[in-house]
Enzyme design. Structure first.
Site, mmCIF file in Angstrom:
data_model
loop_
_atom_site.group_PDB
_atom_site.id
_atom_site.type_symbol
_atom_site.label_atom_id
_atom_site.label_comp_id
_atom_site.label_asym_id
_atom_site.label_seq_id
_atom_site.Cartn_x
_atom_site.Cartn_y
_atom_site.Cartn_z
ATOM 1 N N ILE A 15 -46.185 -4.725 11.740
ATOM 2 C CA ILE A 15 -47.459 -4.021 11.579
ATOM 3 C C ILE A 15 -48.392 -4.760 10.609
ATOM 4 O O ILE A 15 -49.614 -4.539 10.625
ATOM 5 C CB ILE A 15 -47.229 -2.549 11.122
ATOM 6 C CG1 ILE A 15 -48.518 -1.743 11.065
ATOM 7 C CG2 ILE A 15 -46.502 -2.490 9.792
ATOM 8 C CD1 ILE A 15 -49.213 -1.570 12.377
ATOM 9 N N ARG A 18 -51.770 -6.060 11.714
ATOM 10 C CA ARG A 18 -52.962 -5.191 11.736
ATOM 11 C C ARG A 18 -53.548 -5.006 10.342
ATOM 12 O O ARG A 18 -54.760 -4.945 10.170
ATOM 13 C CB ARG A 18 -52.589 -3.808 12.276
ATOM 14 C CG ARG A 18 -52.007 -3.827 13.653
ATOM 15 C CD ARG A 18 -53.103 -3.686 14.697
ATOM 16 N NE ARG A 18 -52.537 -3.687 16.022
ATOM 17 C CZ ARG A 18 -52.770 -4.618 16.937
ATOM 18 N NH1 ARG A 18 -53.590 -5.602 16.686
ATOM 19 N NH2 ARG A 18 -52.200 -4.554 18.114
ATOM 20 N N SER A 36 -40.568 -10.674 0.551
ATOM 21 C CA SER A 36 -39.549 -10.406 1.562
ATOM 22 C C SER A 36 -38.194 -10.391 0.865
ATOM 23 O O SER A 36 -38.028 -10.983 -0.211
ATOM 24 C CB SER A 36 -39.574 -11.506 2.634
ATOM 25 O OG SER A 36 -38.455 -11.371 3.486
ATOM 26 N N ARG A 37 -37.217 -9.753 1.527
ATOM 27 C CA ARG A 37 -35.853 -9.818 0.988
ATOM 28 C C ARG A 37 -35.323 -11.244 1.081
ATOM 29 O O ARG A 37 -34.336 -11.591 0.440
ATOM 30 C CB ARG A 37 -34.939 -8.889 1.800
ATOM 31 C CG ARG A 37 -35.282 -7.421 1.669
ATOM 32 C CD ARG A 37 -34.545 -6.609 2.709
ATOM 33 N NE ARG A 37 -34.912 -7.019 4.065
ATOM 34 C CZ ARG A 37 -34.264 -6.665 5.172
ATOM 35 N NH1 ARG A 37 -33.220 -5.881 5.084
ATOM 36 N NH2 ARG A 37 -34.669 -7.090 6.354
ATOM 37 N N TYR A 58 -38.675 -7.612 -3.387
ATOM 38 C CA TYR A 58 -39.792 -6.677 -3.569
ATOM 39 C C TYR A 58 -40.034 -6.387 -5.054
ATOM 40 O O TYR A 58 -41.174 -6.263 -5.508
ATOM 41 C CB TYR A 58 -39.511 -5.352 -2.840
ATOM 42 C CG TYR A 58 -39.193 -5.478 -1.365
ATOM 43 C CD1 TYR A 58 -39.720 -6.501 -0.580
ATOM 44 C CD2 TYR A 58 -38.361 -4.547 -0.743
ATOM 45 C CE1 TYR A 58 -39.419 -6.600 0.778
ATOM 46 C CE2 TYR A 58 -38.064 -4.630 0.611
ATOM 47 C CZ TYR A 58 -38.589 -5.660 1.361
ATOM 48 O OH TYR A 58 -38.291 -5.745 2.703
ATOM 49 N N LYS A 97 -46.685 5.662 7.395
ATOM 50 C CA LYS A 97 -46.153 6.947 7.793
ATOM 51 C C LYS A 97 -44.743 6.762 8.329
ATOM 52 O O LYS A 97 -44.454 5.701 8.860
ATOM 53 C CB LYS A 97 -47.033 7.646 8.825
ATOM 54 C CG LYS A 97 -47.698 6.807 9.915
ATOM 55 C CD LYS A 97 -46.954 5.842 10.761
ATOM 56 C CE LYS A 97 -45.926 6.332 11.720
ATOM 57 N NZ LYS A 97 -45.386 5.303 12.605
ATOM 58 N N ARG A 165 -36.465 1.587 14.744
ATOM 59 C CA ARG A 165 -36.719 2.939 15.275
ATOM 60 C C ARG A 165 -35.490 3.571 15.903
ATOM 61 O O ARG A 165 -35.454 4.781 16.116
ATOM 62 C CB ARG A 165 -37.830 2.868 16.334
ATOM 63 C CG ARG A 165 -39.176 2.610 15.735
ATOM 64 C CD ARG A 165 -40.192 2.139 16.761
ATOM 65 N NE ARG A 165 -41.448 1.835 16.088
ATOM 66 C CZ ARG A 165 -41.648 0.742 15.355
ATOM 67 N NH1 ARG A 165 -40.686 -0.158 15.220
ATOM 68 N NH2 ARG A 165 -42.801 0.542 14.748
ATOM 69 N N ASP A 177 -41.327 8.550 14.077
ATOM 70 C CA ASP A 177 -42.115 7.346 14.321
ATOM 71 C C ASP A 177 -43.490 7.659 14.911
ATOM 72 O O ASP A 177 -44.510 7.175 14.396
ATOM 73 C CB ASP A 177 -41.353 6.414 15.272
ATOM 74 C CG ASP A 177 -42.038 5.069 15.406
ATOM 75 O OD1 ASP A 177 -42.384 4.486 14.366
ATOM 76 O OD2 ASP A 177 -42.249 4.612 16.542
#
Ligand code: NAP
Length: 328
Positions: A15, A18, A36-37, A58, A97, A165, A177
Site C-alpha cells: 500500500i 499509494r 523494514s525488519r 522499526y 485501518k 489477509r 480487511d
C-alpha cells in the site's frame, strides 16, 4: 511549532505505492525514511521510491528525532503495538485501518496519545473525500426522508496464498480487511451505535473469514446489510433507501476524480456530479497535517475508531456463535 511534517514509514508494504506519492503531493509533508525488519528490503524500497533514508528495524526509525510522524501500513495485528511504540517515542501516527482489533486497545492508544500529546488517526481515505461529504449532506439533510436501509459491500478476488489477509495470527479476514468500509459507512449514515448486530462468515481452513455478511439494526429500525469477501471480483457498492427516495453511490470507498450520485425520488432520477481528488490519499495526508500542525480536529477521531473496533468485534462474536445454525 514546525510548519512541516517529516514522515517515516514502518514497513515496505504494497500500500506504500499509494501513500508515498500522496505524502509527496501533500503541501506540508516531507518523506524522510522507510524502515523494514530487513535491511536489504529497506534499501531496495528506498531506492525504488527515492526515499532519503533506509533503516533496519522499526524501533530505530522511531528513535530518530528527525522524524515527526509515521505512517503504519503493517499487518492488522501489529497496528496497536507499533502505534503505541510510536506515540511513546513522541511521534504522530497515521495508521492503516483497522487501527485495533479490540476496542480496549483504542482506549490504551487514546491514553498514550493524550499523555504524549500525539495525534493518532486511523486511515480511512474515503472519509476525506468530497463524495462522502456529499452523501452525508444529502442523507442527513433529509433528501431521502427517513433512512430505512443501507446496503453496502466490498469484494475482491484475493489470490496470494501468502497474503497477510489469510493469516489469523496477523489479524486476517475479510471483515477486518474490507468489511470495515461498509460498516463504518453504515454507522456514519445511521449516525449512532447499532442496537443489534448479526454476522455470518465462511471460514477458511486457516481460520479467517473469507466471506462475511453482516446485519446491523439501529435504534429506530434502520438496518444495514453489509458484505465483505475475498472470493468475488473487485466490486464496491452502497445504496441508501429512505422513506422518500433512494441514493446510489458509485465507488463509495475509493472515489475517482468525478463520480455521479443517483438520487431517485417519486420516480425521477437526479444525477449529481461530485468532483473528488485528482490523486487519492492526498486529502487524507493533508487533513492529518492540519490536525498535527494546526490543531484541527481529526476527520476520523479515536472515539470513532473505538466504535468501529467495537462493532467489528461484535460482528465477529456473532459469526462465531453457532446458536443460529439451521437445524440439520
Ligand atoms: N487504505 C487502503 O486503501 C489500504 C489498501 C491496502 C491495504 N491497507 C492496509 O495496509 C496494511 C498493509 O496491507 P498491505 O497489503 O500493503 O500489506 P503487505 O504488502 O503484506 O505489507 C505489510 C508489511 O508489513 C511488514 N510486516 C511486519 N510484520 C510482518 C509480518 N509478521 N508478516 C508480514 N509482513 C510484516 C512488512 O514489511 P517489512 O518486511 O519491510 O518490515 C510488510 O511489507 C493493512 O493493515 C491493510 O489493511 C489499506
Amino acid at each position: 511549532m514546525p510548519d512541516h511534517l517529516r514522515w517515516g514509514i514502518l514497513g515496505t508494504a504494497r500500500i506504500n505505492r499509494r501513500l508515498i506519492p500522496a505524502i509527496r503531493a501533500a503541501r506540508r509533508s516531507d518523506l524522510m525514511a522507510v524502515a523494514s525488519r530487513n535491511r536489504e528490503r529497506a534499501e531496495a524500497h528506498a531506492l525504488e521510491w527515492d526515499i532519503p533514508r533506509a533503516i533496519e528495524g522499526y524501533q530505530r526509525l522511531l528513535a530518530d528525532p528527525a522524524i515527526d510522524a509515521v505512517y503504519i501500513p503493517l499487518p492488522n495485528s501489529e497496528h496497536v503495538k507499533w502505534t503505541l511504540a510510536a506515540v511513546e517515542a513522541g511521534k504522530h501516527v497515521l495508521c492503516e485501518k483497522p487501527l485495533a482489533l479490540d476496542p480496549l486497545d483504542v482506549d490504551r492508544i487514546a491514553v498514550a496519545a493524550r499523555a504524549h500529546q500525539a495525534s493518532v488517526e486511523e486511515g480511512f481515505m474515503y472519509r476525506h473525500e468530497p463524495l462522502t461529504a456529499k452523501v452525508l449532506e444529502l442523507v442527513h439533510g433529509g433528501a431521502l426522508g427517513a433512512v430505512r436501509a443501507i446496503v453496502s459491500g466490498f469484494t475482491f478476488a484475493q489470490s496470494g496464498a501468502g497474503d497477510v489477509r489469510l493469516n489469523p495470527e496477523l489479524g486476517g479476514g475479510a471483515l477486518w480487511d474490507i468489511g470495515c468500509y461498509p460498516v463504518t459507512y453504515a454507522r456514519l449514515i445511521a449516525d449512532r451505535d447499532p442496537k443489534m448486530v448479526f454476522g455470518s462468515a465462511q471460514w477458511t481452513s486457516t481460520g479467517v473469514d473469507e466471506e462475511f455478511v453482516g446485519l446491523l439494526r439501529f435504534p429506530g429500525g434502520t438496518t444495514a446489510t453489509i458484505y465483505a469477501g475475498f472470493r468475488a471480483a473487485y466490486r464496491t457498492w452502497l445504496e441508501v433507501l429512505g422513506s422518500d427516495g433512494a441514493l446510489t453511490v458509485p465507488n463509495p470507498f475509493r472515489p475517482g476524480p468525478l463520480e455521479t450520485l443517483e438520487l431517485e425520488r417519486l420516480g425521477a432520477v437526479e444525477r449529481i456530479d461530485v468532483h473528488g481528488s485528482a490523486e487519492i490519499f492526498v486529502r487524507q495526508v493533508e487533513h492529518f497535517e492540519a490536525s498535527v500542525l494546526d490543531g484541527a480536529a481529526p476527520v476520523v477521531s479515536l472515539a470513532e475508531s473505538r466504535r468501529t473496533a467495537a462493532t467489528l468485534s461484535a460482528l465477529y462474536a456473532s459469526a462465531r456463535d453457532t446458536s443460529a445454525l439451521y437445524p440439520q
